[in-house]
Scaffold this motif. Structure first.
Motif, PDB file in Angstrom:
ATOM      1  N   VAL A 192      61.785  27.632  10.151  1.00 45.11           N
ATOM      2  CA  VAL A 192      61.541  28.972   9.400  1.00 45.11           C
ATOM      3  C   VAL A 192      60.048  29.053   9.250  1.00 45.11           C
ATOM      4  N   ASP A 193      59.491  29.995  10.126  1.00 38.83           N
ATOM      5  CA  ASP A 193      58.048  30.071   9.684  1.00 38.83           C
ATOM      6  C   ASP A 193      58.002  31.234   8.614  1.00 38.83           C
ATOM      7  N   VAL A 194      57.346  30.585   7.462  1.00 39.04           N
ATOM      8  CA  VAL A 194      56.948  31.475   6.401  1.00 39.04           C
ATOM      9  C   VAL A 194      55.858  31.597   5.615  1.00 39.04           C
ATOM     10  N   MET A 195      55.505  32.531   5.045  1.00 34.64           N
ATOM     11  CA  MET A 195      54.235  32.839   4.317  1.00 34.64           C
ATOM     12  C   MET A 195      54.722  32.800   2.676  1.00 34.64           C
ATOM     13  N   ILE A 196      54.119  31.565   2.096  1.00 29.49           N
ATOM     14  CA  ILE A 196      54.709  31.487   0.739  1.00 29.49           C
ATOM     15  C   ILE A 196      53.389  31.976  -0.191  1.00 29.49           C
ATOM     16  N   ASP A 197      53.883  32.962  -1.172  1.00 29.43           N
ATOM     17  CA  ASP A 197      53.043  33.500  -2.199  1.00 29.43           C
ATOM     18  C   ASP A 197      53.518  32.740  -3.487  1.00 29.43           C
ATOM     19  N   ASN A 198      52.491  31.864  -4.063  1.00 31.52           N
ATOM     20  CA  ASN A 198      52.766  31.234  -5.393  1.00 31.52           C
ATOM     21  C   ASN A 198      51.914  31.954  -6.312  1.00 31.52           C
ATOM     22  N   GLY A 199      51.386  33.175  -6.062  1.00 29.17           N
ATOM     23  CA  GLY A 199      50.823  33.549  -7.246  1.00 29.17           C
ATOM     24  C   GLY A 199      49.319  33.332  -7.613  1.00 29.17           C
ATOM     25  N   ASP A 200      48.933  31.822  -6.950  1.00 27.54           N
ATOM     26  CA  ASP A 200      47.592  31.247  -7.190  1.00 27.54           C
ATOM     27  C   ASP A 200      46.774  31.696  -6.261  1.00 27.54           C
ATOM     28  N   THR A 201      45.685  32.568  -6.727  1.00 25.65           N
ATOM     29  CA  THR A 201      44.600  32.827  -5.589  1.00 25.65           C
ATOM     30  C   THR A 201      43.282  32.084  -5.955  1.00 25.65           C
ATOM     31  N   SER A 202      43.083  31.055  -7.069  1.00 28.12           N
ATOM     32  CA  SER A 202      41.986  30.752  -7.345  1.00 28.12           C
ATOM     33  C   SER A 202      41.198  29.897  -6.614  1.00 28.12           C
ATOM     34  N   ASN A 203      41.685  29.535  -5.472  1.00 25.44           N
ATOM     35  CA  ASN A 203      41.028  28.535  -4.339  1.00 25.44           C
ATOM     36  C   ASN A 203      40.997  29.196  -3.077  1.00 25.44           C
ATOM     37  N   VAL A 204      41.278  30.641  -3.158  1.00 23.83           N
ATOM     38  CA  VAL A 204      41.241  31.340  -1.801  1.00 23.83           C
ATOM     39  C   VAL A 204      39.749  31.740  -1.452  1.00 23.83           C
ATOM     40  N   SER A 205      39.506  31.747  -0.336  1.00 25.10           N
ATOM     41  CA  SER A 205      38.103  32.100   0.118  1.00 25.10           C
ATOM     42  C   SER A 205      38.475  33.235   1.200  1.00 25.10           C
ATOM     43  N   TRP A 206      37.702  34.404   1.001  1.00 27.16           N
ATOM     44  CA  TRP A 206      37.966  35.504   1.751  1.00 27.16           C
ATOM     45  C   TRP A 206      36.640  36.039   2.653  1.00 27.16           C
ATOM     46  N   GLN A 207      36.887  36.413   3.861  1.00 27.28           N
ATOM     47  CA  GLN A 207      35.946  36.833   4.544  1.00 27.28           C
ATOM     48  C   GLN A 207      36.213  38.478   5.251  1.00 27.28           C
ATOM     49  N   ASP A 208      35.357  39.183   5.208  1.00 25.58           N
ATOM     50  CA  ASP A 208      35.394  40.558   5.562  1.00 25.58           C
ATOM     51  C   ASP A 208      35.513  40.735   7.205  1.00 25.58           C
ATOM     52  N   VAL A 209      36.747  41.160   7.600  1.00 26.64           N
ATOM     53  CA  VAL A 209      36.943  40.977   9.075  1.00 26.64           C
ATOM     54  C   VAL A 209      37.366  42.754   9.586  1.00 26.64           C
ATOM     55  N   GLY A 210      36.902  43.456   8.601  1.00 24.44           N
ATOM     56  CA  GLY A 210      37.451  45.099   9.122  1.00 24.44           C
ATOM     57  C   GLY A 210      37.305  46.007   8.247  1.00 24.44           C
ATOM     58  N   ASP A 211      37.540  47.393   8.389  1.00 33.16           N
ATOM     59  CA  ASP A 211      36.951  48.314   7.569  1.00 33.16           C
ATOM     60  C   ASP A 211      38.390  49.368   7.590  1.00 33.16           C
ATOM     61  N   ILE A 212      38.486  49.882   6.363  1.00 31.24           N
ATOM     62  CA  ILE A 212      39.524  51.224   6.542  1.00 31.24           C
ATOM     63  C   ILE A 212      38.681  52.304   6.104  1.00 31.24           C
ATOM     64  N   GLY A 213      37.978  52.979   7.220  1.00 34.92           N
ATOM     65  CA  GLY A 213      37.140  54.208   6.836  1.00 34.92           C
ATOM     66  C   GLY A 213      37.468  55.544   6.615  1.00 34.92           C
ATOM     67  N   THR A 214      36.843  56.302   5.831  1.00 40.74           N
ATOM     68  CA  THR A 214      37.353  57.554   5.308  1.00 40.74           C
ATOM     69  C   THR A 214      36.825  58.606   6.621  1.00 40.74           C
ATOM     70  N   GLY A 215      37.097  60.264   6.094  1.00 40.00           N
ATOM     71  CA  GLY A 215      36.564  60.977   7.054  1.00 40.00           C
ATOM     72  C   GLY A 215      37.563  61.614   8.106  1.00 40.00           C
ATOM     73  N   ARG A 216      38.838  61.143   8.072  1.00 36.39           N
ATOM     74  CA  ARG A 216      39.755  61.730   8.818  1.00 36.39           C
ATOM     75  C   ARG A 216      41.111  62.027   8.321  1.00 36.39           C
ATOM     76  N   ASP A 217      41.494  63.245   8.397  1.00 39.11           N
ATOM     77  CA  ASP A 217      42.679  63.779   7.588  1.00 39.11           C
ATOM     78  C   ASP A 217      43.678  63.308   8.704  1.00 39.11           C
ATOM     79  N   LEU A 218      44.978  62.944   8.262  1.00 40.16           N
ATOM     80  CA  LEU A 218      46.113  62.696   8.864  1.00 40.16           C
ATOM     81  C   LEU A 218      47.187  63.725   8.534  1.00 40.16           C
ATOM     82  N   LYS A 219      47.959  64.047   9.227  1.00 41.61           N
ATOM     83  CA  LYS A 219      49.271  64.946   9.135  1.00 41.61           C
ATOM     84  C   LYS A 219      50.647  64.355   9.034  1.00 41.61           C
ATOM     85  N   VAL A 220      51.717  64.983   8.790  1.00 41.98           N
ATOM     86  CA  VAL A 220      52.920  64.216   8.394  1.00 41.98           C
ATOM     87  C   VAL A 220      53.553  63.912   9.734  1.00 41.98           C
TER      88      VAL A 220
END
Length: 489
Positions: A192-220
């Motif tokens: 079983v392939d799992v992603m485990i969340d143990n609530g500890d993020t103190s040793n996690v290193s993050w890198q910027d890989v993308g953007d969620i840009g504004t300027g575009r409205d969407l419809k229902v």
């Protein structure tokens, strides 16, 4: 003990594993159905390029008593069976993963053949395991983190074990569930392939890989999706999809926040938001960044938009008859259309799938009376297609099957009964309502006036295989029509 079992026990585990290229169909069968095992996710089509396991995720059977024996290293996921060898492919991004929390978790089995059982054991990969290397015994803890005895009893078809997933595990790990059968020298192996969340993020290193840009409205009804890439290929299992459900949510500053929040709720390797003063990633209203854990193998994330279809106007056609006779060599088809917007209407008369007459009309919203003239008319079966292109660009059509006869009795220009076909109980005139054909459906073939019945299973699937460019199963006409149809006398 019978002779077969005596012989098996006399052979070394490695030699016996090599002698078992396929599963033992005479023994018990089962798979982990929650959280879904790798093989079961293949069956559900959430894992791709899986091979034969899509047909029998319940058959991952190998020698018992892992880790002392059992499948050889590198072939643990397939239980050592060549027919399921694709399951042994292993990389950080290869398989769909299920998100779980550290601590108490339920592991459920679905048994398709429940035999007496010895025990159930669950192993987990070590904190230092390498997700880009083949699965070996050294990748797993030697001692199961969860174990249930069965005392040689026959289990129910559905059973669940409550297991405490180690709190010192975080991110991608593999749980190996082993069901040891009591009345054979075999066990069932499910990873079983799992992603485990143990609530500890103190040793996690993050890198910027993308953007969620504004300027575009969407419809229902619109959808915005993340496309996650790593090692120059897309990773569909890490995709997040947000569907817009209200006009307010579709505003640029709102859907960007909603998508960031959904990424954070559903993903462990990805987080979205802005870095605050404490170096934490916090979603905000408006523009957000997408970050990936530095050891995730994720290189970039892009956004893709799927626009909801435009609403189609109300559209009806009335006034057409089914049967017509030729008057002075011609026919006029009078009909009324009712459409709720301004549109361009097209009327096309087809014979044997070739257009013989057509006309377009500009109409306003509401009802319009229209006429299509057919000079030099010939008797036969026709298909009249009336379509529209609406003011907003949407389009649709309606088809009508018509019979045209030479003038005989009756009032010229008025509908008269056509020559009665061999069977008047046909469900459809081919190919109308093609997708609804099933075993015993009866159709009239207008090309030869004969009636055909769709054959029963397993041949009925051919009855719906037709297009103008591929008609090999067309009743009475196609090269292989008699594989799908029976001609009714």
């Amino acid at each position: 003990m019978n002779i077969l079992h005596k012989t098996l026990l006399a052979i070394s585990p490695l030699a016996l594993a090599m002698l078992l290229p396929v599963s033992n169909t005479a023994s018990a069968h089962g798979y982990i159905s929650k959280p879904e095992s790798r093989g079961y996710l293949c069956r559900l089509r959430e894992n791709a390029n899986c091979g034969n396991v899509v047909y029998e995720p319940q058959s991952l059977e190998g020698l018992d008593r892992f880790p002392e024996s059992g499948p050889v290293d590198g072939h643990i996921a397939s239980a050592g069976l060549r027919g399921f060898g694709q399951l042994d492919s292993q990389s950080i991004n290869r398989w769909t993963k299920r998100h779980i929390k550290a601590g108490p978790n339920e592991f459920s089995w679905t048994l398709t053949a429940a035999h007496s059982s010895r025990d159930w054991r669950y192993f987990i990969t070590k904190k230092s395991w390498n997700p880009n290397s083949p699965l070996t015994r050294d990748q797993f803890e030697a001692v199961p983190f969860c174990e249930y005895q069965s005392y040689n009893k026959q289990p129910p078809r559905q059973l669940t074990h409550l297991c405490n997933v180690p709190s010192d595990r975080s991110g991608y790990h593999i749980v190996l569930g082993v069901w040891d059968v009591a009345d054979t020298p075999m066990s069932f192996y499910n990873v079983v392939d799992v992603m485990i969340d143990n609530g500890d993020t103190s040793n996690v290193s993050w890198q910027d890989v993308g953007d969620i840009g504004t300027g575009r409205d969407l419809k229902v009804g619109d959808k915005v999706k993340t496309r996650v890439f790593g090692d120059s290929k897309e990773l569909p299992s890490l995709q997040t999809v947000l569907e817009i459900t209200t006009t307010e949510q579709g505003l640029s500053e709102n859907w960007t926040l909603a998508l960031a929040q959904k990424i954070n709720e559903s993903q462990s390797w990805l987080q979205a938001g802005q870095l605050n003063e404490d170096k934490n990633i916090e979603p905000i209203s408006g523009r957000n960044e997408i970050f990936a854990q530095s050891n995730s193998g994720i290189s970039s994330v892009e956004l893709a938009f799927e626009m909801a279809p435009l609403p189609k106007p109300n559209f009806t056609v009335s006034g057409l008859a089914h049967n017509y006779v030729i008057k002075d060599g011609a026919i006029s088809f009078d009909f009324a259309i009712n459409i709720s917007t301004k549109a361009v209407i097209s009327a096309t008369l087809n014979k044997s799938y070739n257009s013989v007459q057509s006309k377009t009309y500009q109409v306003d919203a509401g009802q319009s009376q229209l006429t299509l003239d057919y000079p030099h008319a010939q008797a036969g079966h026709y298909n009249l297609v009336i379509s529209y292109v609406a003011h907003n660009g949407t389009t649709d059509k309606k088809s009508f099957h018509l019979n045209i006869a030479e003038q005989s009795t009756g009032t010229p220009g008025e509908p008269v009964p056509p020559v009665t076909p061999p069977n008047t109980d046909a469900d459809f005139i081919f190919p109308e309502n093609l997708s609804s054909y099933k075993a015993n459906t009866i159709v009239l073939q207008p090309k030869n006036g004969k009636v055909y019945q769709c054959k029963p299973w397993p041949y009925n699937g051919y009855c719906v295989q037709w297009s103008e460019g591929s008609n090999q199963y067309e009743p009475g006409v196609g090269l292989y029509w008699n594989m799908a149809w029976i001609e009714l006398k």
